[in-house]
Motif scaffolding. Structure first.
Motif, PDB file in Angstrom:
ATOM      1  N   PHE A   1     -15.873  -0.388   2.664  1.00  0.00           N
ATOM      2  CA  PHE A   1     -15.111  -0.401   3.912  1.00  0.00           C
ATOM      3  C   PHE A   1     -15.049   0.996   4.537  1.00  0.00           C
ATOM      4  O   PHE A   1     -15.170   1.146   5.751  1.00  0.00           O
ATOM      5  CB  PHE A   1     -13.696  -0.918   3.675  1.00  0.00           C
ATOM      6  N   THR A   2     -14.842   2.011   3.706  1.00  0.00           N
ATOM      7  CA  THR A   2     -14.724   3.370   4.252  1.00  0.00           C
ATOM      8  C   THR A   2     -16.070   3.859   4.777  1.00  0.00           C
ATOM      9  O   THR A   2     -16.140   4.497   5.822  1.00  0.00           O
ATOM     10  CB  THR A   2     -14.174   4.342   3.192  1.00  0.00           C
TER      11      THR A   2
ATOM     12  N   CYS B   1       0.850  -1.188   0.000  1.00  0.00           N
ATOM     13  CA  CYS B   1       0.000   0.000   0.000  1.00  0.00           C
ATOM     14  C   CYS B   1       0.886   1.239   0.000  1.00  0.00           C
ATOM     15  O   CYS B   1       1.894   1.291   0.706  1.00  0.00           O
ATOM     16  CB  CYS B   1      -0.917   0.020   1.212  1.00  0.00           C
TER      17      CYS B   1
ATOM     18  N   ARG C   1      -7.591  -4.040   3.275  1.00  0.00           N
ATOM     19  CA  ARG C   1      -8.738  -3.596   4.079  1.00  0.00           C
ATOM     20  C   ARG C   1      -8.337  -2.940   5.406  1.00  0.00           C
ATOM     21  O   ARG C   1      -8.851  -1.856   5.723  1.00  0.00           O
ATOM     22  CB  ARG C   1      -9.693  -4.769   4.321  1.00  0.00           C
TER      23      ARG C   1
ATOM     24  N   PHE D   1     -16.574  -7.995   0.889  1.00  0.00           N
ATOM     25  CA  PHE D   1     -16.764  -6.546   0.776  1.00  0.00           C
ATOM     26  C   PHE D   1     -17.999  -6.154   1.573  1.00  0.00           C
ATOM     27  O   PHE D   1     -18.977  -6.905   1.623  1.00  0.00           O
ATOM     28  CB  PHE D   1     -16.981  -6.117  -0.681  1.00  0.00           C
TER      29      PHE D   1
ATOM     30  N   HIS E   1      -7.181   1.325  -6.355  1.00  0.00           N
ATOM     31  CA  HIS E   1      -6.412   0.079  -6.318  1.00  0.00           C
ATOM     32  C   HIS E   1      -5.625  -0.100  -7.609  1.00  0.00           C
ATOM     33  O   HIS E   1      -6.076   0.254  -8.693  1.00  0.00           O
ATOM     34  CB  HIS E   1      -7.320  -1.125  -6.072  1.00  0.00           C
TER      35      HIS E   1
ATOM     36  N   SER F   1      -9.513  -7.299  -1.089  1.00  0.00           N
ATOM     37  CA  SER F   1      -8.639  -6.506  -0.211  1.00  0.00           C
ATOM     38  C   SER F   1      -8.294  -7.225   1.096  1.00  0.00           C
ATOM     39  O   SER F   1      -8.443  -6.661   2.180  1.00  0.00           O
ATOM     40  CB  SER F   1      -9.281  -5.144   0.090  1.00  0.00           C
TER      41      SER F   1
ATOM     42  N   ILE G   1      -7.094   0.540   4.680  1.00  0.00           N
ATOM     43  CA  ILE G   1      -8.189   1.407   4.239  1.00  0.00           C
ATOM     44  C   ILE G   1      -9.051   1.838   5.414  1.00  0.00           C
ATOM     45  O   ILE G   1      -9.388   3.016   5.579  1.00  0.00           O
ATOM     46  CB  ILE G   1      -9.033   0.689   3.169  1.00  0.00           C
TER      47      ILE G   1
ATOM     48  N   THR H   1      -3.800   1.109  -3.129  1.00  0.00           N
ATOM     49  CA  THR H   1      -3.727  -0.252  -2.595  1.00  0.00           C
ATOM     50  C   THR H   1      -3.507  -1.269  -3.706  1.00  0.00           C
ATOM     51  O   THR H   1      -3.484  -0.913  -4.894  1.00  0.00           O
ATOM     52  CB  THR H   1      -4.996  -0.583  -1.800  1.00  0.00           C
TER      53      THR H   1
ATOM     54  N   ASN I   1     -13.474   7.605  -3.938  1.00  0.00           N
ATOM     55  CA  ASN I   1     -12.892   6.396  -4.518  1.00  0.00           C
ATOM     56  C   ASN I   1     -13.008   6.488  -6.042  1.00  0.00           C
ATOM     57  O   ASN I   1     -14.115   6.588  -6.585  1.00  0.00           O
ATOM     58  CB  ASN I   1     -13.622   5.151  -4.013  1.00  0.00           C
TER      59      ASN I   1
ATOM     60  N   GLU J   1      -7.615  -5.116  -4.329  1.00  0.00           N
ATOM     61  CA  GLU J   1      -9.068  -4.922  -4.283  1.00  0.00           C
ATOM     62  C   GLU J   1      -9.825  -5.983  -5.060  1.00  0.00           C
ATOM     63  O   GLU J   1     -10.917  -6.412  -4.644  1.00  0.00           O
ATOM     64  CB  GLU J   1      -9.424  -3.533  -4.827  1.00  0.00           C
TER      65      GLU J   1
ATOM     66  N   ASP K   1     -13.885  -1.141  -2.519  1.00  0.00           N
ATOM     67  CA  ASP K   1     -13.303  -0.737  -1.235  1.00  0.00           C
ATOM     68  C   ASP K   1     -14.077   0.387  -0.564  1.00  0.00           C
ATOM     69  O   ASP K   1     -13.934   0.605   0.644  1.00  0.00           O
ATOM     70  CB  ASP K   1     -11.851  -0.295  -1.437  1.00  0.00           C
TER      71      ASP K   1
END
Length: 393
Positions: free
Chosen positions: A343-344, A68, A163, A303, A93, A159, A166, A152, A178, A155, A340
């Motif tokens: 995740f955020t 990363c 992950r 995910f 990614h 990830s 992130i 990253t 993103n 993905e 991803d």
């Protein structure tokens, strides 16, 4: 006194050729998810670009997949409100779904208004856009807080190593953009399904299928029964889909199969649906339809869904206006694909996805990028950053 917004937008308008040169190099570099060396070569290109712009880059080593990279632009000139020192994250990614050697077989090409090549839209064009937006703010300032570029490397396989990086970044983020590919109608993504990718392995007992058939226990017979039961969990009205997309098993045509395997793709919308469906899958795997078989279930990747919070809705309306001022109309879309950005969003960061340049037919030999979208999408992202204080976030 120079106006950073005017300077940033003018500079980005002049970078189309440089963006295409950077994109050509990136697309022509191998970078399948399991090719750590190739993904890290793409990372080295990012790092060289940042160094040339005077942007510091931290490498966060990963043991199995691409490292990363974390680039930071912070001139201390942010003038926003109470949250102006929280990071504004530009994310993407570097890995693709393609096998090693694909760029040599199918290198970057331009045909009319479109560019082609493995990963050209998903999502190497978004990475290039992020690189140039970060460079613009490094040159001219004006960001309402620190900018972080997160690049990253895994993905496309859920990830597994990216992950935690992130999520750690997103927990203290003011906003996350993103840069997955923009939609063919110039839309961006404001909602996505979650996904769980799992494998079930079945153990039976081998026997000669003619000489002592009755002594065998067919793992493939059990596989067939489990597939039927798993697929029956699909509920389109709730956005829940189950697909056993890969199967394998058996020893020979004249042997009762001693082993078999199925790989499951689960997609869902509501977070609570994940636990409900996974519990049902676990029960199906645990039950033996063919007496004497045993099975185990292993989650290989996952995910989380991207859901639009009130804060994310504010961020979308900001981007909508920034896009309009950059020459295109946009809309927020829901996607069955995962990214991803889930995740955020799950850790509370206001998130927009698919703000990258426009492309289509990802993961296929026909994948393309609309070249004319490179500059306008970069300008829309820059305008969104410049105007972030107006959202009250």
């Amino acid at each position: 006194m120079p106006n950073p917004e005017t300077e940033i937008l003018a500079w980005l308008a002049a970078q189309k050729g440089a963006m295409l040169d950077a994109l050509r190099e990136m697309v022509d570099t191998d970078g399948g998810s399991y090719d750590k060396e190739g993904v890290d070569r793409v990372g080295a290109q990012v790092a060289r670009f940042m160094a040339a712009q005077g942007i510091p880059v931290e490498t966060l080593p990963q043991p199995r997949f691409g490292d990363c990279l974390r680039a930071t632009v912070d001139d201390g000139s942010g003038t926003g409100g109470g949250n102006d020192r929280r990071n504004i994250v530009l994310m993407g990614h570097r890995d693709t779904v393609f096998p090693k050697g694909e760029p040599a077989r199918r290198p970057f090409t331009i045909d009319g208004d479109r560019a082609y090549g493995p990963g050209v839209a998903d999502m190497k064009a978004g990475l290039v856009m992020n690189m140039f937006v970060l460079a613009a703010f490094r040159k001219f300032g004006g960001a309402p807080g620190p900018l972080v570029g997160l690049f990253t490397g895994d993905e496309e396989i859920g990830s597994p190593e990216g992950r935690p990086v992130i999520e750690a970044e997103a927990r203290s983020a003011r906003a996350v953009f993103n840069s997955e590919p923009g939609r063919p109608n110039n839309g961006i993504v404001t909602g996505r399904k979650g996904g769980v990718f799992s494998v079930f392995d079945i153990e039976g007992k081998a026997a000669h299928s003619g000489g002592n058939f009755e002594q065998g226990v067919s793992a493939i017979g059990e596989l067939a029964a489990k597939i039927t039961a798993i697929h029956a969990l699909t509920d389109l009205s709730r956005g829940i889909t189950l697909n056993v997309g890969l199967v394998s098993g058996g020893q020979s045509v004249n042997t009762v199969a001693p082993h078999a395997q199925g790989q499951i793709d689960l997609r869902y919308v509501e977070p609570a649906d994940r636990e409900e469906v996974m519990a049902k899958i676990e029960a199906i795997v645990a039950r033996s339809h063919v007496p004497g078989t045993r099975a185990t279930l292993t989650i290989k990747g996952e995910f989380l869904p991207l859901t639009q919070t009130p804060a994310a809705a504010k961020l979308f309306h900001l981007y909508e206006g920034a896009a309009r001022d950059s020459g295109f109309a946009t809309s927020g879309e829901f996607s069955g694909g995962c990214a991803d950005s889930g995740f955020t969003a799950a850790v509370g960061a206001p998130t927009l996805c698919a703000v990258g340049p426009v492309g289509g037919k990802a993961h296929s030999p026909e994948e393309y990028l609309e070249i004319g979208s490179l500059v306008p999408r970069a300008q829309a992202l820059a305008r969104s950053i410049l105007r972030l204080d107006a959202t009250g976030l």
